[in-house]
Design a protein around this motif. Structure first.
Motif, mmCIF file in Angstrom:
data_model
loop_
_atom_site.group_PDB
_atom_site.id
_atom_site.type_symbol
_atom_site.label_atom_id
_atom_site.label_comp_id
_atom_site.label_asym_id
_atom_site.label_seq_id
_atom_site.Cartn_x
_atom_site.Cartn_y
_atom_site.Cartn_z
ATOM 1 N N LEU A 61 42.665 63.024 64.488
ATOM 2 C CA LEU A 61 41.565 62.406 63.750
ATOM 3 C C LEU A 61 40.270 63.087 64.160
ATOM 4 O O LEU A 61 39.751 62.864 65.239
ATOM 5 C CB LEU A 61 41.501 60.901 64.039
ATOM 6 N N ARG A 62 39.748 63.913 63.258
ATOM 7 C CA ARG A 62 38.598 64.750 63.585
ATOM 8 C C ARG A 62 37.258 64.151 63.172
ATOM 9 O O ARG A 62 36.231 64.514 63.729
ATOM 10 C CB ARG A 62 38.768 66.133 62.934
ATOM 11 N N GLY A 63 37.252 63.267 62.143
ATOM 12 C CA GLY A 63 35.965 62.722 61.759
ATOM 13 C C GLY A 63 35.981 62.055 60.411
ATOM 14 O O GLY A 63 37.007 61.518 59.972
ATOM 15 N N LEU A 64 34.826 62.114 59.737
ATOM 16 C CA LEU A 64 34.617 61.415 58.486
ATOM 17 C C LEU A 64 34.143 62.367 57.402
ATOM 18 O O LEU A 64 33.495 63.376 57.679
ATOM 19 C CB LEU A 64 33.568 60.306 58.674
ATOM 20 N N MET A 65 34.475 62.014 56.163
ATOM 21 C CA MET A 65 34.044 62.778 54.998
ATOM 22 C C MET A 65 33.472 61.816 53.971
ATOM 23 O O MET A 65 33.919 60.675 53.860
ATOM 24 C CB MET A 65 35.226 63.539 54.390
ATOM 25 N N ALA A 66 32.462 62.276 53.236
ATOM 26 C CA ALA A 66 31.914 61.447 52.161
ATOM 27 C C ALA A 66 31.329 62.314 51.069
ATOM 28 O O ALA A 66 30.938 63.464 51.297
ATOM 29 C CB ALA A 66 30.842 60.497 52.701
ATOM 30 N N ILE A 67 31.292 61.725 49.867
ATOM 31 C CA ILE A 67 30.620 62.318 48.715
ATOM 32 C C ILE A 67 29.638 61.262 48.213
ATOM 33 O O ILE A 67 29.977 60.431 47.369
ATOM 34 C CB ILE A 67 31.620 62.700 47.604
ATOM 35 N N PRO A 68 28.421 61.234 48.749
ATOM 36 C CA PRO A 68 27.474 60.191 48.344
ATOM 37 C C PRO A 68 27.098 60.303 46.872
ATOM 38 O O PRO A 68 27.240 61.361 46.245
ATOM 39 C CB PRO A 68 26.254 60.459 49.240
ATOM 40 N N ALA A 69 26.587 59.203 46.352
ATOM 41 C CA ALA A 69 26.054 59.224 44.992
ATOM 42 C C ALA A 69 24.885 60.194 44.931
ATOM 43 O O ALA A 69 24.116 60.324 45.889
ATOM 44 C CB ALA A 69 25.593 57.823 44.597
ATOM 45 N N PRO A 70 24.708 60.913 43.819
ATOM 46 C CA PRO A 70 23.576 61.835 43.694
ATOM 47 C C PRO A 70 22.250 61.100 43.903
ATOM 48 O O PRO A 70 22.089 59.947 43.489
ATOM 49 C CB PRO A 70 23.706 62.358 42.264
ATOM 50 N N ALA A 71 21.326 61.787 44.560
ATOM 51 C CA ALA A 71 20.019 61.194 44.823
ATOM 52 C C ALA A 71 18.957 62.273 44.732
ATOM 53 O O ALA A 71 19.219 63.449 45.016
ATOM 54 C CB ALA A 71 19.990 60.539 46.202
ATOM 55 N N GLU A 72 17.764 61.874 44.339
ATOM 56 C CA GLU A 72 16.641 62.799 44.221
ATOM 57 C C GLU A 72 15.756 62.692 45.458
ATOM 58 O O GLU A 72 15.383 61.588 45.862
ATOM 59 C CB GLU A 72 15.820 62.484 42.969
ATOM 60 N N GLY A 73 15.455 63.828 46.035
ATOM 61 C CA GLY A 73 14.542 63.838 47.169
ATOM 62 C C GLY A 73 15.285 63.808 48.497
ATOM 63 O O GLY A 73 16.349 63.183 48.621
ATOM 64 N N LEU A 74 14.717 64.469 49.483
ATOM 65 C CA LEU A 74 15.379 64.616 50.777
ATOM 66 C C LEU A 74 15.634 63.277 51.451
ATOM 67 O O LEU A 74 16.730 63.038 51.969
ATOM 68 C CB LEU A 74 14.523 65.517 51.681
ATOM 69 N N ASP A 75 14.680 62.392 51.459
ATOM 70 C CA ASP A 75 14.854 61.110 52.147
ATOM 71 C C ASP A 75 15.961 60.290 51.512
ATOM 72 O O ASP A 75 16.778 59.670 52.224
ATOM 73 C CB ASP A 75 13.545 60.323 52.138
ATOM 74 N N ALA A 76 16.003 60.259 50.188
ATOM 75 C CA ALA A 76 17.046 59.504 49.490
ATOM 76 C C ALA A 76 18.422 60.115 49.742
ATOM 77 O O ALA A 76 19.419 59.384 49.847
ATOM 78 C CB ALA A 76 16.744 59.445 47.999
ATOM 79 N N GLN A 77 18.486 61.427 49.828
ATOM 80 C CA GLN A 77 19.763 62.080 50.127
ATOM 81 C C GLN A 77 20.204 61.799 51.560
ATOM 82 O O GLN A 77 21.396 61.633 51.830
ATOM 83 C CB GLN A 77 19.631 63.589 49.913
ATOM 84 N N ARG A 78 19.257 61.740 52.476
ATOM 85 C CA ARG A 78 19.608 61.559 53.890
ATOM 86 C C ARG A 78 20.144 60.171 54.196
ATOM 87 O O ARG A 78 20.971 60.013 55.108
ATOM 88 C CB ARG A 78 18.391 61.840 54.778
ATOM 89 N N ALA A 79 19.692 59.163 53.476
ATOM 90 C CA ALA A 79 20.014 57.781 53.844
ATOM 91 C C ALA A 79 21.524 57.509 53.959
ATOM 92 O O ALA A 79 21.987 57.017 55.007
ATOM 93 C CB ALA A 79 19.356 56.816 52.867
ATOM 94 N N PRO A 80 22.349 57.805 52.944
ATOM 95 C CA PRO A 80 23.781 57.539 53.100
ATOM 96 C C PRO A 80 24.436 58.464 54.127
ATOM 97 O O PRO A 80 25.395 58.060 54.801
ATOM 98 C CB PRO A 80 24.340 57.775 51.691
ATOM 99 N N LEU A 81 23.923 59.671 54.249
ATOM 100 C CA LEU A 81 24.481 60.604 55.220
ATOM 101 C C LEU A 81 24.203 60.134 56.648
ATOM 102 O O LEU A 81 25.031 60.313 57.550
ATOM 103 C CB LEU A 81 23.905 62.000 54.993
ATOM 104 N N ALA A 82 23.059 59.510 56.843
ATOM 105 C CA ALA A 82 22.749 58.923 58.149
ATOM 106 C C ALA A 82 23.723 57.793 58.473
ATOM 107 O O ALA A 82 24.159 57.622 59.623
ATOM 108 C CB ALA A 82 21.309 58.414 58.167
ATOM 109 N N GLN A 83 24.088 57.030 57.458
ATOM 110 C CA GLN A 83 25.066 55.954 57.665
ATOM 111 C C GLN A 83 26.414 56.522 58.097
ATOM 112 O O GLN A 83 27.083 55.953 58.972
ATOM 113 C CB GLN A 83 25.222 55.141 56.388
ATOM 114 N N LEU A 84 26.815 57.633 57.485
ATOM 115 C CA LEU A 84 28.082 58.251 57.865
ATOM 116 C C LEU A 84 28.020 58.742 59.305
ATOM 117 O O LEU A 84 28.974 58.571 60.077
ATOM 118 C CB LEU A 84 28.414 59.403 56.914
ATOM 119 N N ARG A 85 26.911 59.361 59.680
ATOM 120 C CA ARG A 85 26.740 59.819 61.063
ATOM 121 C C ARG A 85 26.842 58.652 62.041
ATOM 122 O O ARG A 85 27.496 58.764 63.087
ATOM 123 C CB ARG A 85 25.395 60.534 61.216
ATOM 124 N N GLU A 86 26.220 57.539 61.704
ATOM 125 C CA GLU A 86 26.259 56.375 62.587
ATOM 126 C C GLU A 86 27.667 55.807 62.703
ATOM 127 O O GLU A 86 28.082 55.355 63.789
ATOM 128 C CB GLU A 86 25.284 55.314 62.078
#
Length: 234
Positions: free
Chosen positions: A160-185
């Motif tokens: 078990l190496r980790g996690l993968m995700a395909i977040p919903a499309p989002a405009e702007g860096l902050d909006a893109q980072r939000a779900p990715l930050a959740q995956l990191r956490e």
């Protein structure tokens, strides 16, 4: 796409990843490109391999198996399965791939472990997380990641190496980072609760959100059109 065009696009993709890592103040070897080669011919994969690319991601099983047969002489190529997988097709993934990114059910994981040939190392797996909670997307819901990870970590022929995700499309860096930050956490929580598992991978970020993904700790960035051009539809 001509050989020169592929060379140029692969070089640009590598430079883009390097610049993103620098901007994130991360080491330049801290993330890798996974070249998503679905719908692209084996000849194009061979050309990318000749340019130093070693890791390739495929979504469609039969198409991938046909390419593997054609490229069998490339013995250091690393094949990743990144698409949805039916339980009746797990054996081929267990036998022919080094990585499986889209595990979202314990049934799939158990079959992969049982069917992994003994002469091969454990199959590297990532749990696919429906991080944006979209009804149309595959993946386990964030609240269900921990129990699934605990169960998978106990299977003998999987790593078990980790996690993968395909977040919903989002405009702007902050909006893109939000779900990715959740995956990191989520990964950080698993690293604490499962200290013996080799949890070192965040498979996230594609052509449109590479920079956001790297800022949030991506270790495998899945690029298709940025390397190979528009997807073939025929």
């Amino acid at each position: 796409m001509t050989d020169n065009a592929l060379s140029a696009s692969l070089t640009h993709a590598r430079e883009r990843l390097t610049h993103a890592l620098i901007d994130a103040q991360r080491p330049e070897n801290d993330a890798s490109l996974l070249a998503v080669s679905k719908t692209k011919p084996a000849a194009m994969i061979r050309q990318a391999w000749s340019l130093g690319q070693r890791e390739f991601g495929e979504n469609y099983l039969q198409e991938a198996l046909d390419k593997q047969a054609e490229l069998v002489d490339l013995d250091d190529i690393v094949w990743h399965f990144i698409g949805p997988l039916q339980s009746n097709k797990t054996r081929a993934v267990a036998e022919h791939f080094a990585w499986m990114h889209s595990v979202d059910r314990l049934k799939i994981a158990k079959r992969l472990s049982e069917q992994r040939p003994e002469h091969l190392p454990p199959l590297n797996v990532c749990i696919q997380v429906n991080i944006s909670r979209e009804e149309s997307k595959s993946g386990v819901m964030p609240d269900d990641v921990a129990p699934l990870a605990e169960a998978i970590a106990s299977l003998p022929n999987l790593a078990l190496r980790g996690l993968m995700a395909i977040p919903a499309p989002a405009e702007g860096l902050d909006a893109q980072r939000a779900p990715l930050a959740q995956l990191r956490e989520l990964l950080q929580a698993l690293q604490t609760s499962l200290p013996d598992a080799p949890l070192d991978t965040l498979s996230m970020g594609m052509t449109d959100d590479l920079e956001a993904a790297v800022l949030e700790g991506a270790t495998l960035v899945r690029l298709g059109t940025a390397i190979f051009g528009a997807r073939n539809t025929t």
